[in-house]
Design an enzyme around this catalytic site. Structure first.
Site, PDB file in Angstrom:
ATOM      1  N   CYS A   1      -2.407   7.990   2.452  1.00  0.00           N
ATOM      2  CA  CYS A   1      -1.912   7.458   1.179  1.00  0.00           C
ATOM      3  C   CYS A   1      -2.806   7.845   0.006  1.00  0.00           C
ATOM      4  O   CYS A   1      -2.403   7.711  -1.150  1.00  0.00           O
ATOM      5  CB  CYS A   1      -1.788   5.942   1.266  1.00  0.00           C
ATOM      6  SG  CYS A   1      -3.308   5.107   1.753  1.00  0.00           S
TER       7      CYS A   1
ATOM      8  N   GLU B   1       0.877  -1.181   0.000  1.00  0.00           N
ATOM      9  CA  GLU B   1       0.000   0.000   0.000  1.00  0.00           C
ATOM     10  C   GLU B   1       0.906   1.220   0.000  1.00  0.00           C
ATOM     11  O   GLU B   1       1.373   1.667   1.038  1.00  0.00           O
ATOM     12  CB  GLU B   1      -0.909  -0.011   1.224  1.00  0.00           C
ATOM     13  CG  GLU B   1      -1.903   1.125   1.264  1.00  0.00           C
ATOM     14  CD  GLU B   1      -2.669   1.144   2.575  1.00  0.00           C
ATOM     15  OE1 GLU B   1      -2.765   2.247   3.172  1.00  0.00           O
ATOM     16  OE2 GLU B   1      -3.143   0.085   3.018  1.00  0.00           O
TER      17      GLU B   1
END
Length: 369
Positions: free
Chosen positions: A213, A179
Protein backbone atom coordinates in the site's frame (compact mmCIF):
# COMPACT_ATOMS: atom_id res chain seq x y z
CA UNK A 1 1.97 -27.72 -1.02
CA UNK A 2 0.86 -31.29 -1.72
CA UNK A 3 -0.85 -33.01 1.22
CA UNK A 4 -0.56 -29.94 3.46
CA UNK A 5 -2.75 -27.76 1.22
CA UNK A 6 -5.65 -26.53 3.36
CA UNK A 7 -9.22 -26.69 2.10
CA UNK A 8 -10.71 -23.30 1.28
CA UNK A 9 -14.36 -23.40 2.29
CA UNK A 10 -16.49 -20.26 2.44
CA UNK A 11 -18.22 -19.50 5.71
CA UNK A 12 -21.98 -20.05 5.61
CA UNK A 13 -24.46 -17.32 6.47
CA UNK A 14 -25.55 -19.36 9.49
CA UNK A 15 -21.96 -19.41 10.75
CA UNK A 16 -21.65 -15.67 10.10
CA UNK A 17 -24.80 -15.10 12.18
CA UNK A 18 -23.10 -17.00 14.99
CA UNK A 19 -19.96 -14.87 14.70
CA UNK A 20 -21.96 -11.64 14.53
CA UNK A 21 -23.96 -12.71 17.57
CA UNK A 22 -20.77 -12.91 19.61
CA UNK A 23 -20.72 -9.13 19.96
CA UNK A 24 -23.11 -9.14 22.95
CA UNK A 25 -21.52 -12.14 24.69
CA UNK A 26 -18.09 -10.57 24.29
CA UNK A 27 -19.38 -7.51 26.11
CA UNK A 28 -21.42 -9.06 28.92
CA UNK A 29 -20.63 -12.70 29.69
CA UNK A 30 -17.66 -14.36 31.46
CA UNK A 31 -16.97 -16.33 28.28
CA UNK A 32 -16.29 -13.15 26.38
CA UNK A 33 -15.02 -9.67 27.18
CA UNK A 34 -14.60 -10.21 30.91
CA UNK A 35 -12.28 -13.12 30.23
CA UNK A 36 -9.80 -10.94 28.37
CA UNK A 37 -7.65 -10.33 31.40
CA UNK A 38 -4.03 -9.31 31.25
CA UNK A 39 -2.81 -12.92 31.54
CA UNK A 40 -5.21 -14.20 28.89
CA UNK A 41 -4.24 -11.45 26.47
CA UNK A 42 -0.56 -12.28 26.92
CA UNK A 43 -1.37 -15.93 26.37
CA UNK A 44 -3.20 -15.19 23.11
CA UNK A 45 -0.32 -13.04 21.86
CA UNK A 46 2.13 -15.85 22.66
CA UNK A 47 -0.05 -18.38 20.88
CA UNK A 48 -0.17 -16.18 17.79
CA UNK A 49 3.63 -16.11 17.73
CA UNK A 50 3.74 -19.90 17.97
CA UNK A 51 1.10 -20.19 15.24
CA UNK A 52 3.49 -18.48 12.84
CA UNK A 53 6.73 -19.95 14.17
CA UNK A 54 5.46 -23.54 14.14
CA UNK A 55 4.21 -23.22 10.57
CA UNK A 56 6.85 -21.11 8.87
CA UNK A 57 7.41 -23.52 6.00
CA UNK A 58 3.68 -23.96 5.38
CA UNK A 59 3.22 -20.20 5.19
CA UNK A 60 6.16 -19.88 2.78
CA UNK A 61 4.62 -22.56 0.58
CA UNK A 62 1.23 -20.83 0.70
CA UNK A 63 2.75 -17.50 -0.34
CA UNK A 64 4.60 -19.23 -3.17
CA UNK A 65 1.40 -20.84 -4.46
CA UNK A 66 -0.74 -17.71 -4.13
CA UNK A 67 1.72 -15.03 -5.20
CA UNK A 68 4.79 -16.77 -6.56
CA UNK A 69 6.60 -15.08 -3.72
CA UNK A 70 10.21 -16.11 -2.96
CA UNK A 71 10.49 -17.77 0.49
CA UNK A 72 13.08 -15.22 1.63
CA UNK A 73 10.75 -12.33 0.82
CA UNK A 74 7.86 -13.98 2.66
CA UNK A 75 10.06 -14.42 5.70
CA UNK A 76 11.41 -10.89 6.01
CA UNK A 77 8.27 -9.07 4.87
CA UNK A 78 5.65 -10.80 7.01
CA UNK A 79 6.57 -13.92 8.92
CA UNK A 80 9.58 -12.77 10.90
CA UNK A 81 8.12 -9.29 11.60
CA UNK A 82 4.91 -10.89 12.87
CA UNK A 83 6.83 -13.01 15.36
CA UNK A 84 8.90 -9.98 16.36
CA UNK A 85 5.81 -7.81 16.86
CA UNK A 86 4.22 -10.53 18.98
CA UNK A 87 7.32 -10.53 21.18
CA UNK A 88 7.20 -6.73 21.50
CA UNK A 89 3.48 -6.79 22.39
CA UNK A 90 4.01 -9.65 24.85
CA UNK A 91 6.82 -7.82 26.65
CA UNK A 92 5.15 -4.41 26.67
CA UNK A 93 1.47 -5.22 27.09
CA UNK A 94 1.07 -3.19 30.27
CA UNK A 95 3.08 -0.27 28.92
CA UNK A 96 0.90 -0.04 25.80
CA UNK A 97 -2.22 0.64 27.86
CA UNK A 98 -3.85 -2.66 28.60
CA UNK A 99 -7.61 -2.63 28.24
CA UNK A 100 -10.31 -5.22 27.60
CA UNK A 101 -10.54 -5.67 23.84
CA UNK A 102 -13.72 -5.03 21.95
CA UNK A 103 -14.81 -7.29 19.06
CA UNK A 104 -12.94 -6.24 15.93
CA UNK A 105 -13.34 -7.26 12.31
CA UNK A 106 -10.39 -7.12 9.90
CA UNK A 107 -11.18 -7.35 6.21
CA UNK A 108 -8.32 -8.80 4.16
CA UNK A 109 -7.87 -8.20 0.41
CA UNK A 110 -8.74 -10.81 -2.17
CA UNK A 111 -6.31 -12.97 -4.11
CA UNK A 112 -4.54 -15.03 -1.44
CA UNK A 113 -6.49 -18.27 -1.53
CA UNK A 114 -4.20 -20.89 0.02
CA UNK A 115 -2.83 -18.36 2.51
CA UNK A 116 -6.33 -17.59 3.83
CA UNK A 117 -7.23 -21.28 3.95
CA UNK A 118 -4.14 -21.92 6.06
CA UNK A 119 -5.03 -19.12 8.48
CA UNK A 120 -8.57 -20.48 8.80
CA UNK A 121 -7.15 -23.91 9.61
CA UNK A 122 -4.57 -22.79 12.17
CA UNK A 123 -6.34 -20.08 14.18
CA UNK A 124 -8.85 -22.45 15.84
CA UNK A 125 -5.95 -24.70 16.82
CA UNK A 126 -3.88 -21.98 18.47
CA UNK A 127 -6.24 -19.21 19.59
CA UNK A 128 -9.32 -19.03 21.81
CA UNK A 129 -12.39 -19.47 19.62
CA UNK A 130 -14.28 -16.97 21.80
CA UNK A 131 -11.66 -14.34 21.03
CA UNK A 132 -10.72 -14.84 17.36
CA UNK A 133 -12.85 -16.12 14.48
CA UNK A 134 -12.11 -16.35 10.76
CA UNK A 135 -14.75 -15.75 8.10
CA UNK A 136 -13.90 -16.81 4.54
CA UNK A 137 -15.82 -15.57 1.53
CA UNK A 138 -16.39 -12.87 -1.06
CA UNK A 139 -18.83 -10.02 -1.48
CA UNK A 140 -21.94 -11.80 -0.15
CA UNK A 141 -20.18 -13.03 3.00
CA UNK A 142 -18.60 -9.64 3.66
CA UNK A 143 -21.93 -7.88 3.14
CA UNK A 144 -23.57 -10.26 5.62
CA UNK A 145 -20.81 -9.74 8.15
CA UNK A 146 -21.15 -5.97 7.93
CA UNK A 147 -24.81 -6.15 8.93
CA UNK A 148 -23.64 -6.48 12.53
CA UNK A 149 -22.30 -3.82 14.82
CA UNK A 150 -18.62 -4.19 15.67
CA UNK A 151 -16.31 -2.64 18.20
CA UNK A 152 -13.99 -1.70 15.33
CA UNK A 153 -13.68 -2.48 11.63
CA UNK A 154 -10.26 -2.45 9.94
CA UNK A 155 -10.25 -2.71 6.15
CA UNK A 156 -7.20 -2.84 3.90
CA UNK A 157 -7.61 -2.71 0.15
CA UNK A 158 -8.71 -0.31 -2.58
CA UNK A 159 -10.71 2.86 -2.20
CA UNK A 160 -13.77 1.65 -4.13
CA UNK A 161 -14.41 -1.20 -1.69
CA UNK A 162 -13.29 1.01 1.18
CA UNK A 163 -16.20 3.37 0.46
CA UNK A 164 -18.65 0.45 0.56
CA UNK A 165 -17.20 -0.79 3.85
CA UNK A 166 -17.47 2.73 5.25
CA UNK A 167 -21.13 3.03 4.25
CA UNK A 168 -21.96 -0.37 5.78
CA UNK A 169 -20.14 0.50 9.01
CA UNK A 170 -21.97 3.81 9.24
CA UNK A 171 -25.35 2.03 9.25
CA UNK A 172 -24.46 0.30 12.54
CA UNK A 173 -22.30 3.14 13.89
CA UNK A 174 -19.30 0.81 13.99
CA UNK A 175 -15.92 2.61 14.30
CA UNK A 176 -13.77 2.05 11.23
CA UNK A 177 -10.19 2.40 10.05
CA UNK A 178 -9.24 2.23 6.38
CA UNK A 179 -5.81 1.37 5.00
CA UNK A 180 -6.23 2.18 1.32
CA UNK A 181 -2.74 2.99 0.10
CA UNK A 182 -2.50 5.42 -2.77
CA UNK A 183 -0.11 7.20 -5.05
CA UNK A 184 2.97 7.52 -2.84
CA UNK A 185 5.38 10.02 -4.40
CA UNK A 186 9.17 10.18 -4.32
CA UNK A 187 10.89 13.57 -4.10
CA UNK A 188 14.56 13.57 -5.12
CA UNK A 189 16.98 16.40 -4.45
CA UNK A 190 20.11 17.00 -6.50
CA UNK A 191 22.01 16.68 -3.22
CA UNK A 192 21.66 12.93 -2.83
CA UNK A 193 23.43 9.75 -3.79
CA UNK A 194 21.51 8.73 -6.91
CA UNK A 195 22.75 5.13 -6.81
CA UNK A 196 21.61 4.57 -3.23
CA UNK A 197 18.30 6.35 -3.85
CA UNK A 198 17.65 4.32 -7.01
CA UNK A 199 18.34 0.97 -5.29
CA UNK A 200 15.96 1.80 -2.45
CA UNK A 201 13.24 3.10 -4.77
CA UNK A 202 13.49 0.07 -7.06
CA UNK A 203 13.31 -2.35 -4.13
CA UNK A 204 10.37 -0.54 -2.58
CA UNK A 205 8.54 -0.41 -5.90
CA UNK A 206 8.95 -4.09 -6.76
CA UNK A 207 8.96 -6.00 -3.48
CA UNK A 208 5.84 -8.16 -3.14
CA UNK A 209 5.20 -7.64 -6.85
CA UNK A 210 4.67 -3.94 -6.21
CA UNK A 211 1.55 -4.80 -4.23
CA UNK A 212 2.22 -2.88 -1.04
CA UNK A 213 0.00 0.00 0.00
CA UNK A 214 3.00 2.32 0.33
CA UNK A 215 4.98 1.33 -2.76
CA UNK A 216 6.71 4.32 -4.42
CA UNK A 217 4.45 5.23 -7.33
CA UNK A 218 5.93 8.25 -9.13
CA UNK A 219 9.09 10.33 -8.97
CA UNK A 220 9.11 14.12 -8.80
CA UNK A 221 12.44 15.12 -10.24
CA UNK A 222 13.92 18.34 -11.76
CA UNK A 223 16.39 18.59 -14.61
CA UNK A 224 18.57 15.62 -13.55
CA UNK A 225 15.98 13.01 -14.58
CA UNK A 226 18.49 11.08 -16.71
CA UNK A 227 20.62 10.35 -13.62
CA UNK A 228 17.64 8.90 -11.79
CA UNK A 229 16.56 6.89 -14.81
CA UNK A 230 20.04 5.39 -15.18
CA UNK A 231 20.18 4.62 -11.47
CA UNK A 232 16.84 2.77 -11.60
CA UNK A 233 17.91 0.78 -14.66
CA UNK A 234 21.22 -0.15 -13.04
CA UNK A 235 19.40 -1.21 -9.86
CA UNK A 236 16.98 -3.34 -11.87
CA UNK A 237 19.82 -5.09 -13.72
CA UNK A 238 21.66 -5.64 -10.44
CA UNK A 239 18.66 -7.12 -8.64
CA UNK A 240 17.39 -9.22 -11.54
CA UNK A 241 20.25 -9.95 -13.96
CA UNK A 242 18.24 -12.61 -15.81
CA UNK A 243 15.31 -10.26 -16.33
CA UNK A 244 11.90 -9.93 -14.72
CA UNK A 245 10.40 -12.93 -16.52
CA UNK A 246 13.06 -15.50 -15.68
CA UNK A 247 14.15 -14.47 -12.19
CA UNK A 248 13.01 -16.57 -9.20
CA UNK A 249 13.29 -13.52 -6.97
CA UNK A 250 10.10 -11.72 -7.96
CA UNK A 251 6.44 -12.65 -7.68
CA UNK A 252 4.74 -13.86 -10.86
CA UNK A 253 2.04 -11.19 -10.86
CA UNK A 254 4.55 -8.39 -11.24
CA UNK A 255 6.03 -9.28 -14.63
CA UNK A 256 4.08 -6.76 -16.72
CA UNK A 257 4.32 -4.11 -14.01
CA UNK A 258 8.07 -4.62 -13.75
CA UNK A 259 8.63 -4.16 -17.48
CA UNK A 260 6.62 -0.94 -17.27
CA UNK A 261 8.82 0.32 -14.44
CA UNK A 262 12.01 -0.38 -16.33
CA UNK A 263 10.94 1.07 -19.68
CA UNK A 264 8.60 3.86 -18.60
CA UNK A 265 9.14 4.97 -15.02
CA UNK A 266 6.49 7.34 -13.74
CA UNK A 267 8.41 10.63 -13.78
CA UNK A 268 6.84 13.99 -13.06
CA UNK A 269 9.22 16.78 -14.09
CA UNK A 270 9.13 19.77 -11.75
CA UNK A 271 11.12 22.99 -11.55
CA UNK A 272 11.96 22.84 -7.85
CA UNK A 273 10.90 21.47 -4.47
CA UNK A 274 8.09 24.02 -4.17
CA UNK A 275 6.59 22.79 -7.43
CA UNK A 276 6.90 19.19 -6.21
CA UNK A 277 5.09 20.02 -2.97
CA UNK A 278 2.38 21.94 -4.84
CA UNK A 279 1.78 18.98 -7.16
CA UNK A 280 1.48 16.51 -4.28
CA UNK A 281 -0.89 18.71 -2.29
CA UNK A 282 -3.07 19.31 -5.34
CA UNK A 283 -3.82 15.59 -5.68
CA UNK A 284 -5.16 12.82 -3.45
CA UNK A 285 -3.24 12.68 -0.18
CA UNK A 286 -0.70 9.85 -0.31
CA UNK A 287 -0.32 7.25 2.41
CA UNK A 288 3.45 7.75 2.37
CA UNK A 289 6.02 10.01 0.76
CA UNK A 290 9.71 9.32 0.22
CA UNK A 291 12.33 12.07 0.17
CA UNK A 292 15.95 11.55 -0.82
CA UNK A 293 18.40 14.32 0.01
CA UNK A 294 21.52 15.03 2.05
CA UNK A 295 20.14 18.49 2.87
CA UNK A 296 18.29 18.57 6.21
CA UNK A 297 16.47 21.78 5.28
CA UNK A 298 15.19 20.16 2.07
CA UNK A 299 13.90 17.12 3.99
CA UNK A 300 12.22 19.24 6.63
CA UNK A 301 10.52 21.41 4.03
CA UNK A 302 9.02 18.40 2.27
CA UNK A 303 7.94 16.74 5.52
CA UNK A 304 6.41 19.93 6.94
CA UNK A 305 4.64 21.24 3.83
CA UNK A 306 3.02 18.06 2.50
CA UNK A 307 -0.21 16.90 4.14
CA UNK A 308 0.20 13.21 4.93
CA UNK A 309 0.91 10.86 7.81
CA UNK A 310 4.31 9.31 7.09
CA UNK A 311 7.29 10.84 5.28
CA UNK A 312 10.40 8.62 5.57
CA UNK A 313 13.62 10.14 4.35
CA UNK A 314 16.36 8.38 2.39
CA UNK A 315 14.51 5.06 2.45
CA UNK A 316 11.39 3.23 1.27
CA UNK A 317 8.90 0.97 3.07
CA UNK A 318 10.13 1.90 6.56
CA UNK A 319 9.08 -0.46 9.37
CA UNK A 320 7.68 0.91 12.62
CA UNK A 321 5.60 3.81 11.30
CA UNK A 322 1.84 3.67 11.90
CA UNK A 323 -0.33 2.87 8.88
CA UNK A 324 -3.19 5.26 8.34
CA UNK A 325 -3.92 7.98 5.90
CA UNK A 326 -5.99 11.02 5.00
CA UNK A 327 -9.03 10.93 2.72
CA UNK A 328 -8.49 8.61 -0.29
CA UNK A 329 -5.41 7.03 1.33
CA UNK A 330 -7.40 5.91 4.38
CA UNK A 331 -7.97 6.82 8.00
CA UNK A 332 -6.76 5.78 11.44
CA UNK A 333 -3.33 4.49 12.36
CA UNK A 334 -2.20 0.91 12.86
CA UNK A 335 1.04 -0.68 13.99
CA UNK A 336 2.27 -2.01 17.33
CA UNK A 337 1.19 0.28 20.20
CA UNK A 338 -0.64 2.55 17.74
CA UNK A 339 -3.09 -0.29 17.11
CA UNK A 340 -3.97 -0.48 20.80
CA UNK A 341 -4.61 3.26 20.88
CA UNK A 342 -6.71 3.08 17.72
CA UNK A 343 -8.94 0.17 18.73
CA UNK A 344 -9.35 0.82 22.46
CA UNK A 345 -10.86 3.89 24.05
CA UNK A 346 -8.39 4.64 26.83
CA UNK A 347 -10.00 6.59 29.68
CA UNK A 348 -7.78 5.64 32.57
CA UNK A 349 -6.62 8.03 35.28
CA UNK A 350 -9.96 9.72 35.87
CA UNK A 351 -11.05 7.89 39.02
CA UNK A 352 -10.12 8.73 42.65
CA UNK A 353 -7.95 8.67 44.60
CA UNK A 354 -6.26 11.53 42.77
CA UNK A 355 -2.50 11.41 43.05
CA UNK A 356 0.48 13.31 41.73
CA UNK A 357 0.66 10.86 38.83
CA UNK A 358 -2.88 11.93 37.88
CA UNK A 359 -1.68 15.50 37.42
CA UNK A 360 1.11 14.25 35.20
CA UNK A 361 -1.46 12.86 32.75
CA UNK A 362 -2.85 16.32 32.05
CA UNK A 363 -0.05 18.87 32.20
CA UNK A 364 -0.77 22.57 31.92
CA UNK A 365 -1.26 23.68 28.33
CA UNK A 366 0.83 26.82 28.87
CA UNK A 367 4.03 27.41 30.87
CA UNK A 368 3.88 29.55 33.99
CA UNK A 369 4.76 33.22 33.51
Amino acid sequence: MSSTTPELKFTTFEEIDEVGGLYTPLSTKPSGRARLTYCIQKGQILQLAYLVQDNLERFKEAFAIDLGRPPHEAAFLELNPTISDCKIAYDRLLSIKFAAFRPVIRKEPKGVVVHHGLIAELIPKYLDNDVVRVVLGGVPETTKLMEYQWGHVLYTGNGRVGRLIGIAAAKTLSPISLELGGKSPVVIDAKCDFKIAARRIMWGRCVNAGQTCIAPDYVLVPFFRRHVHKGLKDAHDEFYPSGAVNTPDISISSTLRFHHIRANPAYMPVDDVDAAIAYINAHDHPLALYCFSSDAAFKNKVANDVLLQAAPTDSALVDGLPFGGIGPSGSGYRHRSFSFDMIDNILGGRFPPYTVSFDDLYPSAFPSQ
